[in-house]
Design a protein around this motif. Structure first.
Motif, PDB file in Angstrom:
ATOM      1  N   ASP A 295      -1.070 -17.056   2.792  1.00  0.00           N
ATOM      2  CA  ASP A 295      -0.081 -15.985   2.762  1.00  0.00           C
ATOM      3  C   ASP A 295      -0.816 -14.646   2.649  1.00  0.00           C
ATOM      4  O   ASP A 295      -1.456 -14.354   1.634  1.00  0.00           O
ATOM      5  CB  ASP A 295       0.858 -16.194   1.561  1.00  0.00           C
ATOM      6  CG  ASP A 295       1.983 -15.160   1.539  1.00  0.00           C
ATOM      7  OD1 ASP A 295       1.976 -14.255   2.393  1.00  0.00           O
ATOM      8  OD2 ASP A 295       2.872 -15.263   0.663  1.00  0.00           O
ATOM      9  N   ILE A 296      -0.733 -13.840   3.701  1.00  0.00           N
ATOM     10  CA  ILE A 296      -1.415 -12.539   3.710  1.00  0.00           C
ATOM     11  C   ILE A 296      -0.398 -11.405   3.754  1.00  0.00           C
ATOM     12  O   ILE A 296      -0.732 -10.290   4.173  1.00  0.00           O
ATOM     13  CB  ILE A 296      -2.386 -12.441   4.907  1.00  0.00           C
ATOM     14  CG1 ILE A 296      -1.625 -12.611   6.241  1.00  0.00           C
ATOM     15  CG2 ILE A 296      -3.487 -13.461   4.791  1.00  0.00           C
ATOM     16  CD1 ILE A 296      -2.470 -12.277   7.446  1.00  0.00           C
ATOM     17  N   SER A 297       0.836 -11.684   3.331  1.00  0.00           N
ATOM     18  CA  SER A 297       1.865 -10.639   3.369  1.00  0.00           C
ATOM     19  C   SER A 297       1.465  -9.449   2.509  1.00  0.00           C
ATOM     20  O   SER A 297       1.640  -8.292   2.910  1.00  0.00           O
ATOM     21  CB  SER A 297       3.208 -11.213   2.899  1.00  0.00           C
ATOM     22  OG  SER A 297       3.611 -12.289   3.715  1.00  0.00           O
ATOM     23  N   GLU A 298       0.934  -9.736   1.314  1.00  0.00           N
ATOM     24  CA  GLU A 298       0.540  -8.642   0.424  1.00  0.00           C
ATOM     25  C   GLU A 298      -0.609  -7.843   1.027  1.00  0.00           C
ATOM     26  O   GLU A 298      -0.630  -6.600   0.958  1.00  0.00           O
ATOM     27  CB  GLU A 298       0.128  -9.201  -0.939  1.00  0.00           C
ATOM     28  CG  GLU A 298      -0.214  -8.135  -1.970  1.00  0.00           C
ATOM     29  CD  GLU A 298       0.969  -7.253  -2.313  1.00  0.00           C
ATOM     30  OE1 GLU A 298       0.754  -6.100  -2.723  1.00  0.00           O
ATOM     31  OE2 GLU A 298       2.124  -7.714  -2.149  1.00  0.00           O
ATOM     32  N   ALA A 303      -2.556  -3.026   3.691  1.00  0.00           N
ATOM     33  CA  ALA A 303      -3.168  -2.396   4.864  1.00  0.00           C
ATOM     34  C   ALA A 303      -2.250  -1.320   5.443  1.00  0.00           C
ATOM     35  O   ALA A 303      -2.710  -0.246   5.864  1.00  0.00           O
ATOM     36  CB  ALA A 303      -3.492  -3.451   5.919  1.00  0.00           C
ATOM     37  N   GLU A 304      -0.941  -1.610   5.449  1.00  0.00           N
ATOM     38  CA  GLU A 304       0.002  -0.618   5.956  1.00  0.00           C
ATOM     39  C   GLU A 304       0.017   0.625   5.069  1.00  0.00           C
ATOM     40  O   GLU A 304       0.046   1.758   5.560  1.00  0.00           O
ATOM     41  CB  GLU A 304       1.396  -1.231   6.047  1.00  0.00           C
ATOM     42  CG  GLU A 304       1.531  -2.294   7.131  1.00  0.00           C
ATOM     43  CD  GLU A 304       2.886  -2.965   7.098  1.00  0.00           C
ATOM     44  OE1 GLU A 304       3.703  -2.592   6.220  1.00  0.00           O
ATOM     45  OE2 GLU A 304       3.139  -3.840   7.953  1.00  0.00           O
ATOM     46  N   ALA A 311      -3.300   8.141   7.545  1.00  0.00           N
ATOM     47  CA  ALA A 311      -2.602   9.016   8.489  1.00  0.00           C
ATOM     48  C   ALA A 311      -2.234  10.349   7.845  1.00  0.00           C
ATOM     49  O   ALA A 311      -2.340  11.421   8.468  1.00  0.00           O
ATOM     50  CB  ALA A 311      -1.344   8.313   9.011  1.00  0.00           C
ATOM     51  N   ARG A 312      -1.797  10.290   6.573  1.00  0.00           N
ATOM     52  CA  ARG A 312      -1.471  11.534   5.875  1.00  0.00           C
ATOM     53  C   ARG A 312      -2.704  12.416   5.710  1.00  0.00           C
ATOM     54  O   ARG A 312      -2.648  13.641   5.885  1.00  0.00           O
ATOM     55  CB  ARG A 312      -0.857  11.212   4.516  1.00  0.00           C
ATOM     56  CG  ARG A 312       0.538  10.587   4.606  1.00  0.00           C
ATOM     57  CD  ARG A 312       1.029  10.147   3.241  1.00  0.00           C
ATOM     58  NE  ARG A 312       2.359   9.562   3.331  1.00  0.00           N
ATOM     59  CZ  ARG A 312       2.989   8.960   2.316  1.00  0.00           C
ATOM     60  NH1 ARG A 312       2.373   8.872   1.139  1.00  0.00           N
ATOM     61  NH2 ARG A 312       4.191   8.459   2.478  1.00  0.00           N
ATOM     62  N   LEU A 313      -3.827  11.772   5.334  1.00  0.00           N
ATOM     63  CA  LEU A 313      -5.055  12.549   5.187  1.00  0.00           C
ATOM     64  C   LEU A 313      -5.470  13.156   6.522  1.00  0.00           C
ATOM     65  O   LEU A 313      -5.884  14.319   6.595  1.00  0.00           O
ATOM     66  CB  LEU A 313      -6.174  11.661   4.631  1.00  0.00           C
ATOM     67  CG  LEU A 313      -7.541  12.326   4.499  1.00  0.00           C
ATOM     68  CD1 LEU A 313      -7.477  13.498   3.521  1.00  0.00           C
ATOM     69  CD2 LEU A 313      -8.587  11.310   4.070  1.00  0.00           C
ATOM     70  N   ARG A 314      -5.348  12.339   7.590  1.00  0.00           N
ATOM     71  CA  ARG A 314      -5.731  12.855   8.913  1.00  0.00           C
ATOM     72  C   ARG A 314      -4.837  14.023   9.310  1.00  0.00           C
ATOM     73  O   ARG A 314      -5.304  15.024   9.870  1.00  0.00           O
ATOM     74  CB  ARG A 314      -5.659  11.737   9.942  1.00  0.00           C
ATOM     75  CG  ARG A 314      -6.117  12.152  11.328  1.00  0.00           C
ATOM     76  CD  ARG A 314      -6.150  10.946  12.248  1.00  0.00           C
ATOM     77  NE  ARG A 314      -7.174  10.006  11.832  1.00  0.00           N
ATOM     78  CZ  ARG A 314      -8.462  10.119  12.163  1.00  0.00           C
ATOM     79  NH1 ARG A 314      -8.882  11.139  12.905  1.00  0.00           N
ATOM     80  NH2 ARG A 314      -9.323   9.219  11.754  1.00  0.00           N
TER      81      ARG A 314
END
Length: 707
Positions: A295-298, A303-304, A311-314
């Protein structure tokens, strides 16, 4: 035994029949000898080897007067008659052929089969006898052989039974070992949020481990699932089991390493990472795809969130007017903005993350830089600031510094205009003095901006590394604590309950007291662990409310009932006041946990004979619940700290009350999660009043605002 008796009877019957035939043969030969006047003894000697001696048969021939004239075996001359040999009581000599074969006892006591036949003159009769013991010799041999056979069969059966029992014991032990290993594997898979897959490609069926069912929330309906059932659970945009099976059958693939979504029992999509390898069954030679799914949901959610932060930093870096670039410790590109790309006239594919500094510089269209000495350097270790003139005549001020991870960040500000102004100011002394002042101020501002940007990038990297490290440490701690403490504590509490109930025999009073202490201590420790896990879920934002319409009276009554035994033990006075039939939208379990923690604190810190009051009041669009006690109270200097995790009224060295110090913090967090608030008023030595303010609509307005 019955079979042996039947065989004995058959042997006697066969012996009698054979004796009758032999007697007929002897009588015929003797009749022929009488007609030819041959010696009877010679006839008997001729028949002895084939029909008489081998079977122990005795033959006596008499003349017409009854005197024996020939015998086999030979006995010599005798004056005895046939009756003397056979006995006076036998009827054979009287009836002759008509008597047939009879069992008689000779005068010497020997039991024989005998028959008498009449002969032609001058002979009288011939008597043929066979001892019963010789007639039964074949039966005895067969019986001994049968007994040996039965004994051998019995020994073989016993040996086989013993071997079977030993093999069964070994098989049972092996099954126990397999069950133990399977349980350990299932436990490890459950703790690791993993599941085992075994895909039988030939039969088109798939085996899931119990941990796989538990991870997805399904109930096991059988040992195997069909290929179509499993494929229906998988998101069609992520994986296609039909295509994978076709690729394996054509030999184009021999393993699986893929991430895809699977629908759980609640209809939610769970991200799994499956790794499997193609193996061949040694017994059936069938091909199986065996592996695990994690289970890699977390991890996907992390990652998201990380991608969102990047993205905010960019976006923030792109918004600044200066050229910005960040390199890691290996001098590889981490981040740059469009101004830096335009400054060096780099293609888009060249400014990819991880590209080397030398590689980017080779692609740069601005290789000619006239470097000037640093002006107004800050002199900080690892930092630098210099002005550079590009080949097209533009001027840049480049400020750089080292980050704590060994990388570097640089900000290039276009100061062409400032440099042009500086050149114009040199034309006049007065203008130079005025504009130099402005130039210094502008430069200081730019340096401050560069410093702010550098600090921003450094803090971002530090906070990102710290957050990832803290998240890993917290996850490992919670997993280890859940596995290493809860599992043995459950065993300790369970076995102490069995011993306290004396399920396997009576115990002494002292042992019962010890067991009661063990059970109480285990329960307290398990409660502390549960509080820590609840606080962790609340702090990480993983706690989700499942709201419904709840009767406040029922929740208050249940919380009071849970503490009734302790209230009676301390002889406390408890009163519940306020309006009845009050209802609100809330999570019933969370509401019970809030009131239970507050009542538990009131009971814990109120001395024997004290008073506790629970009052409810309806206010516009909300309900207020007051929990009052006459306990030890809280000093004024500690009021602000109470409600933080692990904070307690008493100090570590003078504590007289147990607990983790999380009850009030959990109650406050759950109240705020409902959109409410928790307030506290207390006087040391006089008591405490805690007010819980909860909106009737369950904080829907707050949730909508947050959305």
């Amino acid at each position: 035994m019955m079979q042996s008796s039947a065989m004995r009877d058959d042997a006697l019957s066969d012996a009698a029949g054979d004796l009758d035939l032999v007697s007929a043969l002897v009588a015929r030969e003797l009749d022929n000898a009488a007609r030819t006047e041959a010696n009877p003894a010679a006839i008997l000697a001729a028949l002895s080897s084939r029909h008489l001696a081998a079977h122990g048969r005795i033959v006596h021939v008499s003349d017409a007067s009854g005197q024996v004239i020939a015998s086999e075996p030979v006995i010599g001359q005798t004056q005895r008659t046939l009756v003397d040999f056979l006995g006076q009581t036998q009827p054979l000599t009287v009836f002759g052929d008509r008597a047939g074969v009879m069992k008689i006892t000779l005068p010497g006591g020997l039991e024989v089969f005998a028959t008498v036949r009449n002969l032609a003159a001058p002979l009288g009769q011939v008597a043929v006898m066979q001892p019963v013991s010789r007639a039964l010799s074949l039966w005895q041999e067969r019986r001994r052989a049968l007994m040996v056979l039965f004994a051998s069969g019995g020994l073989v059966l016993i040996a086989t039974t013993i071997a079977f029992m030993m093999q069964s014991m070994r098989a049972r032990a092996a099954d126990d070992d397999c069950d133990c290993v399977r349980e350990r594997i299932d436990t490890a898979l459950n703790r690791g949020h993993c599941g085992l897959w075994d895909w039988d490609l030939a039969r088109g069926r798939i085996y899931w481990s119990d941990s796989m069912y538990a991870m997805l929330g399904y109930d096991r309906a059988g040992d195997f699932m069909s290929f179509g059932e499993v494929n229906a659970f998988i998101h069609p945009a992520d994986a296609d089991l039909y295509a994978l099976a076709d690729a394996i059958s054509r030999g184009e693939a021999d393993h699986l390493d893929q991430e895809f979504r699977v629908r759980d029992a609640q209809g939610n999509w769970i991200w799994l990472k499956a790794r499997a390898e193609l193996v061949t069954d040694r017994r059936t030679h069938a091909q199986h795809l065996v592996g695990i799914a994690v289970d890699i949901s977390e991890q996907r959610r992390m990652a998201e969130r990380t991608a969102t932060a990047d993205a905010r930093l960019r976006d923030a870096v792109e918004a600044i007017s200066e050229a910005f670039v960040l390199w890691d410790a290996d001098n590889k590109l981490v981040l740059c903005n469009a101004k830096y790309q335009q400054l060096h006239q780099l293609p888009t594919d060249a400014v990819r993350q991880g590209a080397g500094h030398d590689e980017i510089m080779q692609l740069s269209a601005q290789p000619n830089i006239d470097r000037e000495p640093t002006r107004n350097s800050r002199g900080e270790p690892g930092s630098s600031s210099y002005e550079a003139r590009l080949s097209d005549g533009r001027w840049l001020q480049i400020n750089g510094r080292r980050t704590k991870d060994g990388g570097s960040v640089s900000v290039g500000t276009d100061i062409t205009t400032l440099k042009q102004q500086e050149e114009r100011l040199t034309q006049s002394e007065h203008e130079l003095l005025l504009h130099v002042t402005d130039l210094k101020a502008s430069r200081q501002k730019l340096e401050a901006q560069a410093q702010q940007l550098a600090d921003l990038a450094e803090r971002y990297l530090e906070q990102k590394a710290a957050a990832e490290s803290a998240n890993r440490a917290k996850s490992e701690f919670l997993a280890n604590m859940s596995h290493e403490l809860r599992t043995p504590l459950n065993a300790i509490i369970g076995f102490s309950e069995m011993m306290q109930n004396q399920l396997f025999g009576e115990l002494g009073e002292r042992y019962l007291d010890y067991i009661a202490d063990i059970r109480a201590s285990g329960g307290n420790l398990l409660s502390v662990i549960d509080d820590i896990l609840d606080m962790s879920r609340l702090e990480s934002g993983k706690r989700r409310l499942e709201t419904e319409e709840v009767s406040l009276d029922l929740v208050v009554a249940e919380a009071v009932r849970e503490m009734r035994e302790e209230i009676e033990r301390k002889q406390l006075s408890l009163s519940v006041e306020g309006a009845r039939d009050l209802r609100l939208v809330a999570d019933p379990h969370a509401l019970y946990q809030i009131l239970g923690n507050l009542i538990d604190n009131a009971v814990k810190f109120t001395p024997t004979g004290g008073r506790i009051a629970i009052r409810t009041r309806q206010v516009p669009d909300a309900l207020n619940v007051y929990v009052e006690d006459t306990g030890i109270g809280i000093p004024k200097e500690k009021i602000e700290r109470i409600g933080r995790p692990f904070e307690q009224v008493e100090g570590d060295l003078i504590r007289s009350h147990g607990g983790s110090g999380l009850g009030l913090a959990i109650a406050r967090s759950l109240t705020e999660l409902h959109g409410g608030s928790l307030r506290l008023r207390s006087t040391s030595g006089a008591g405490t009043i805690v007010m819980v303010h909860l909106p009737i609509n369950g904080g829907a307005g707050r949730i909508a605002q947050a959305a």
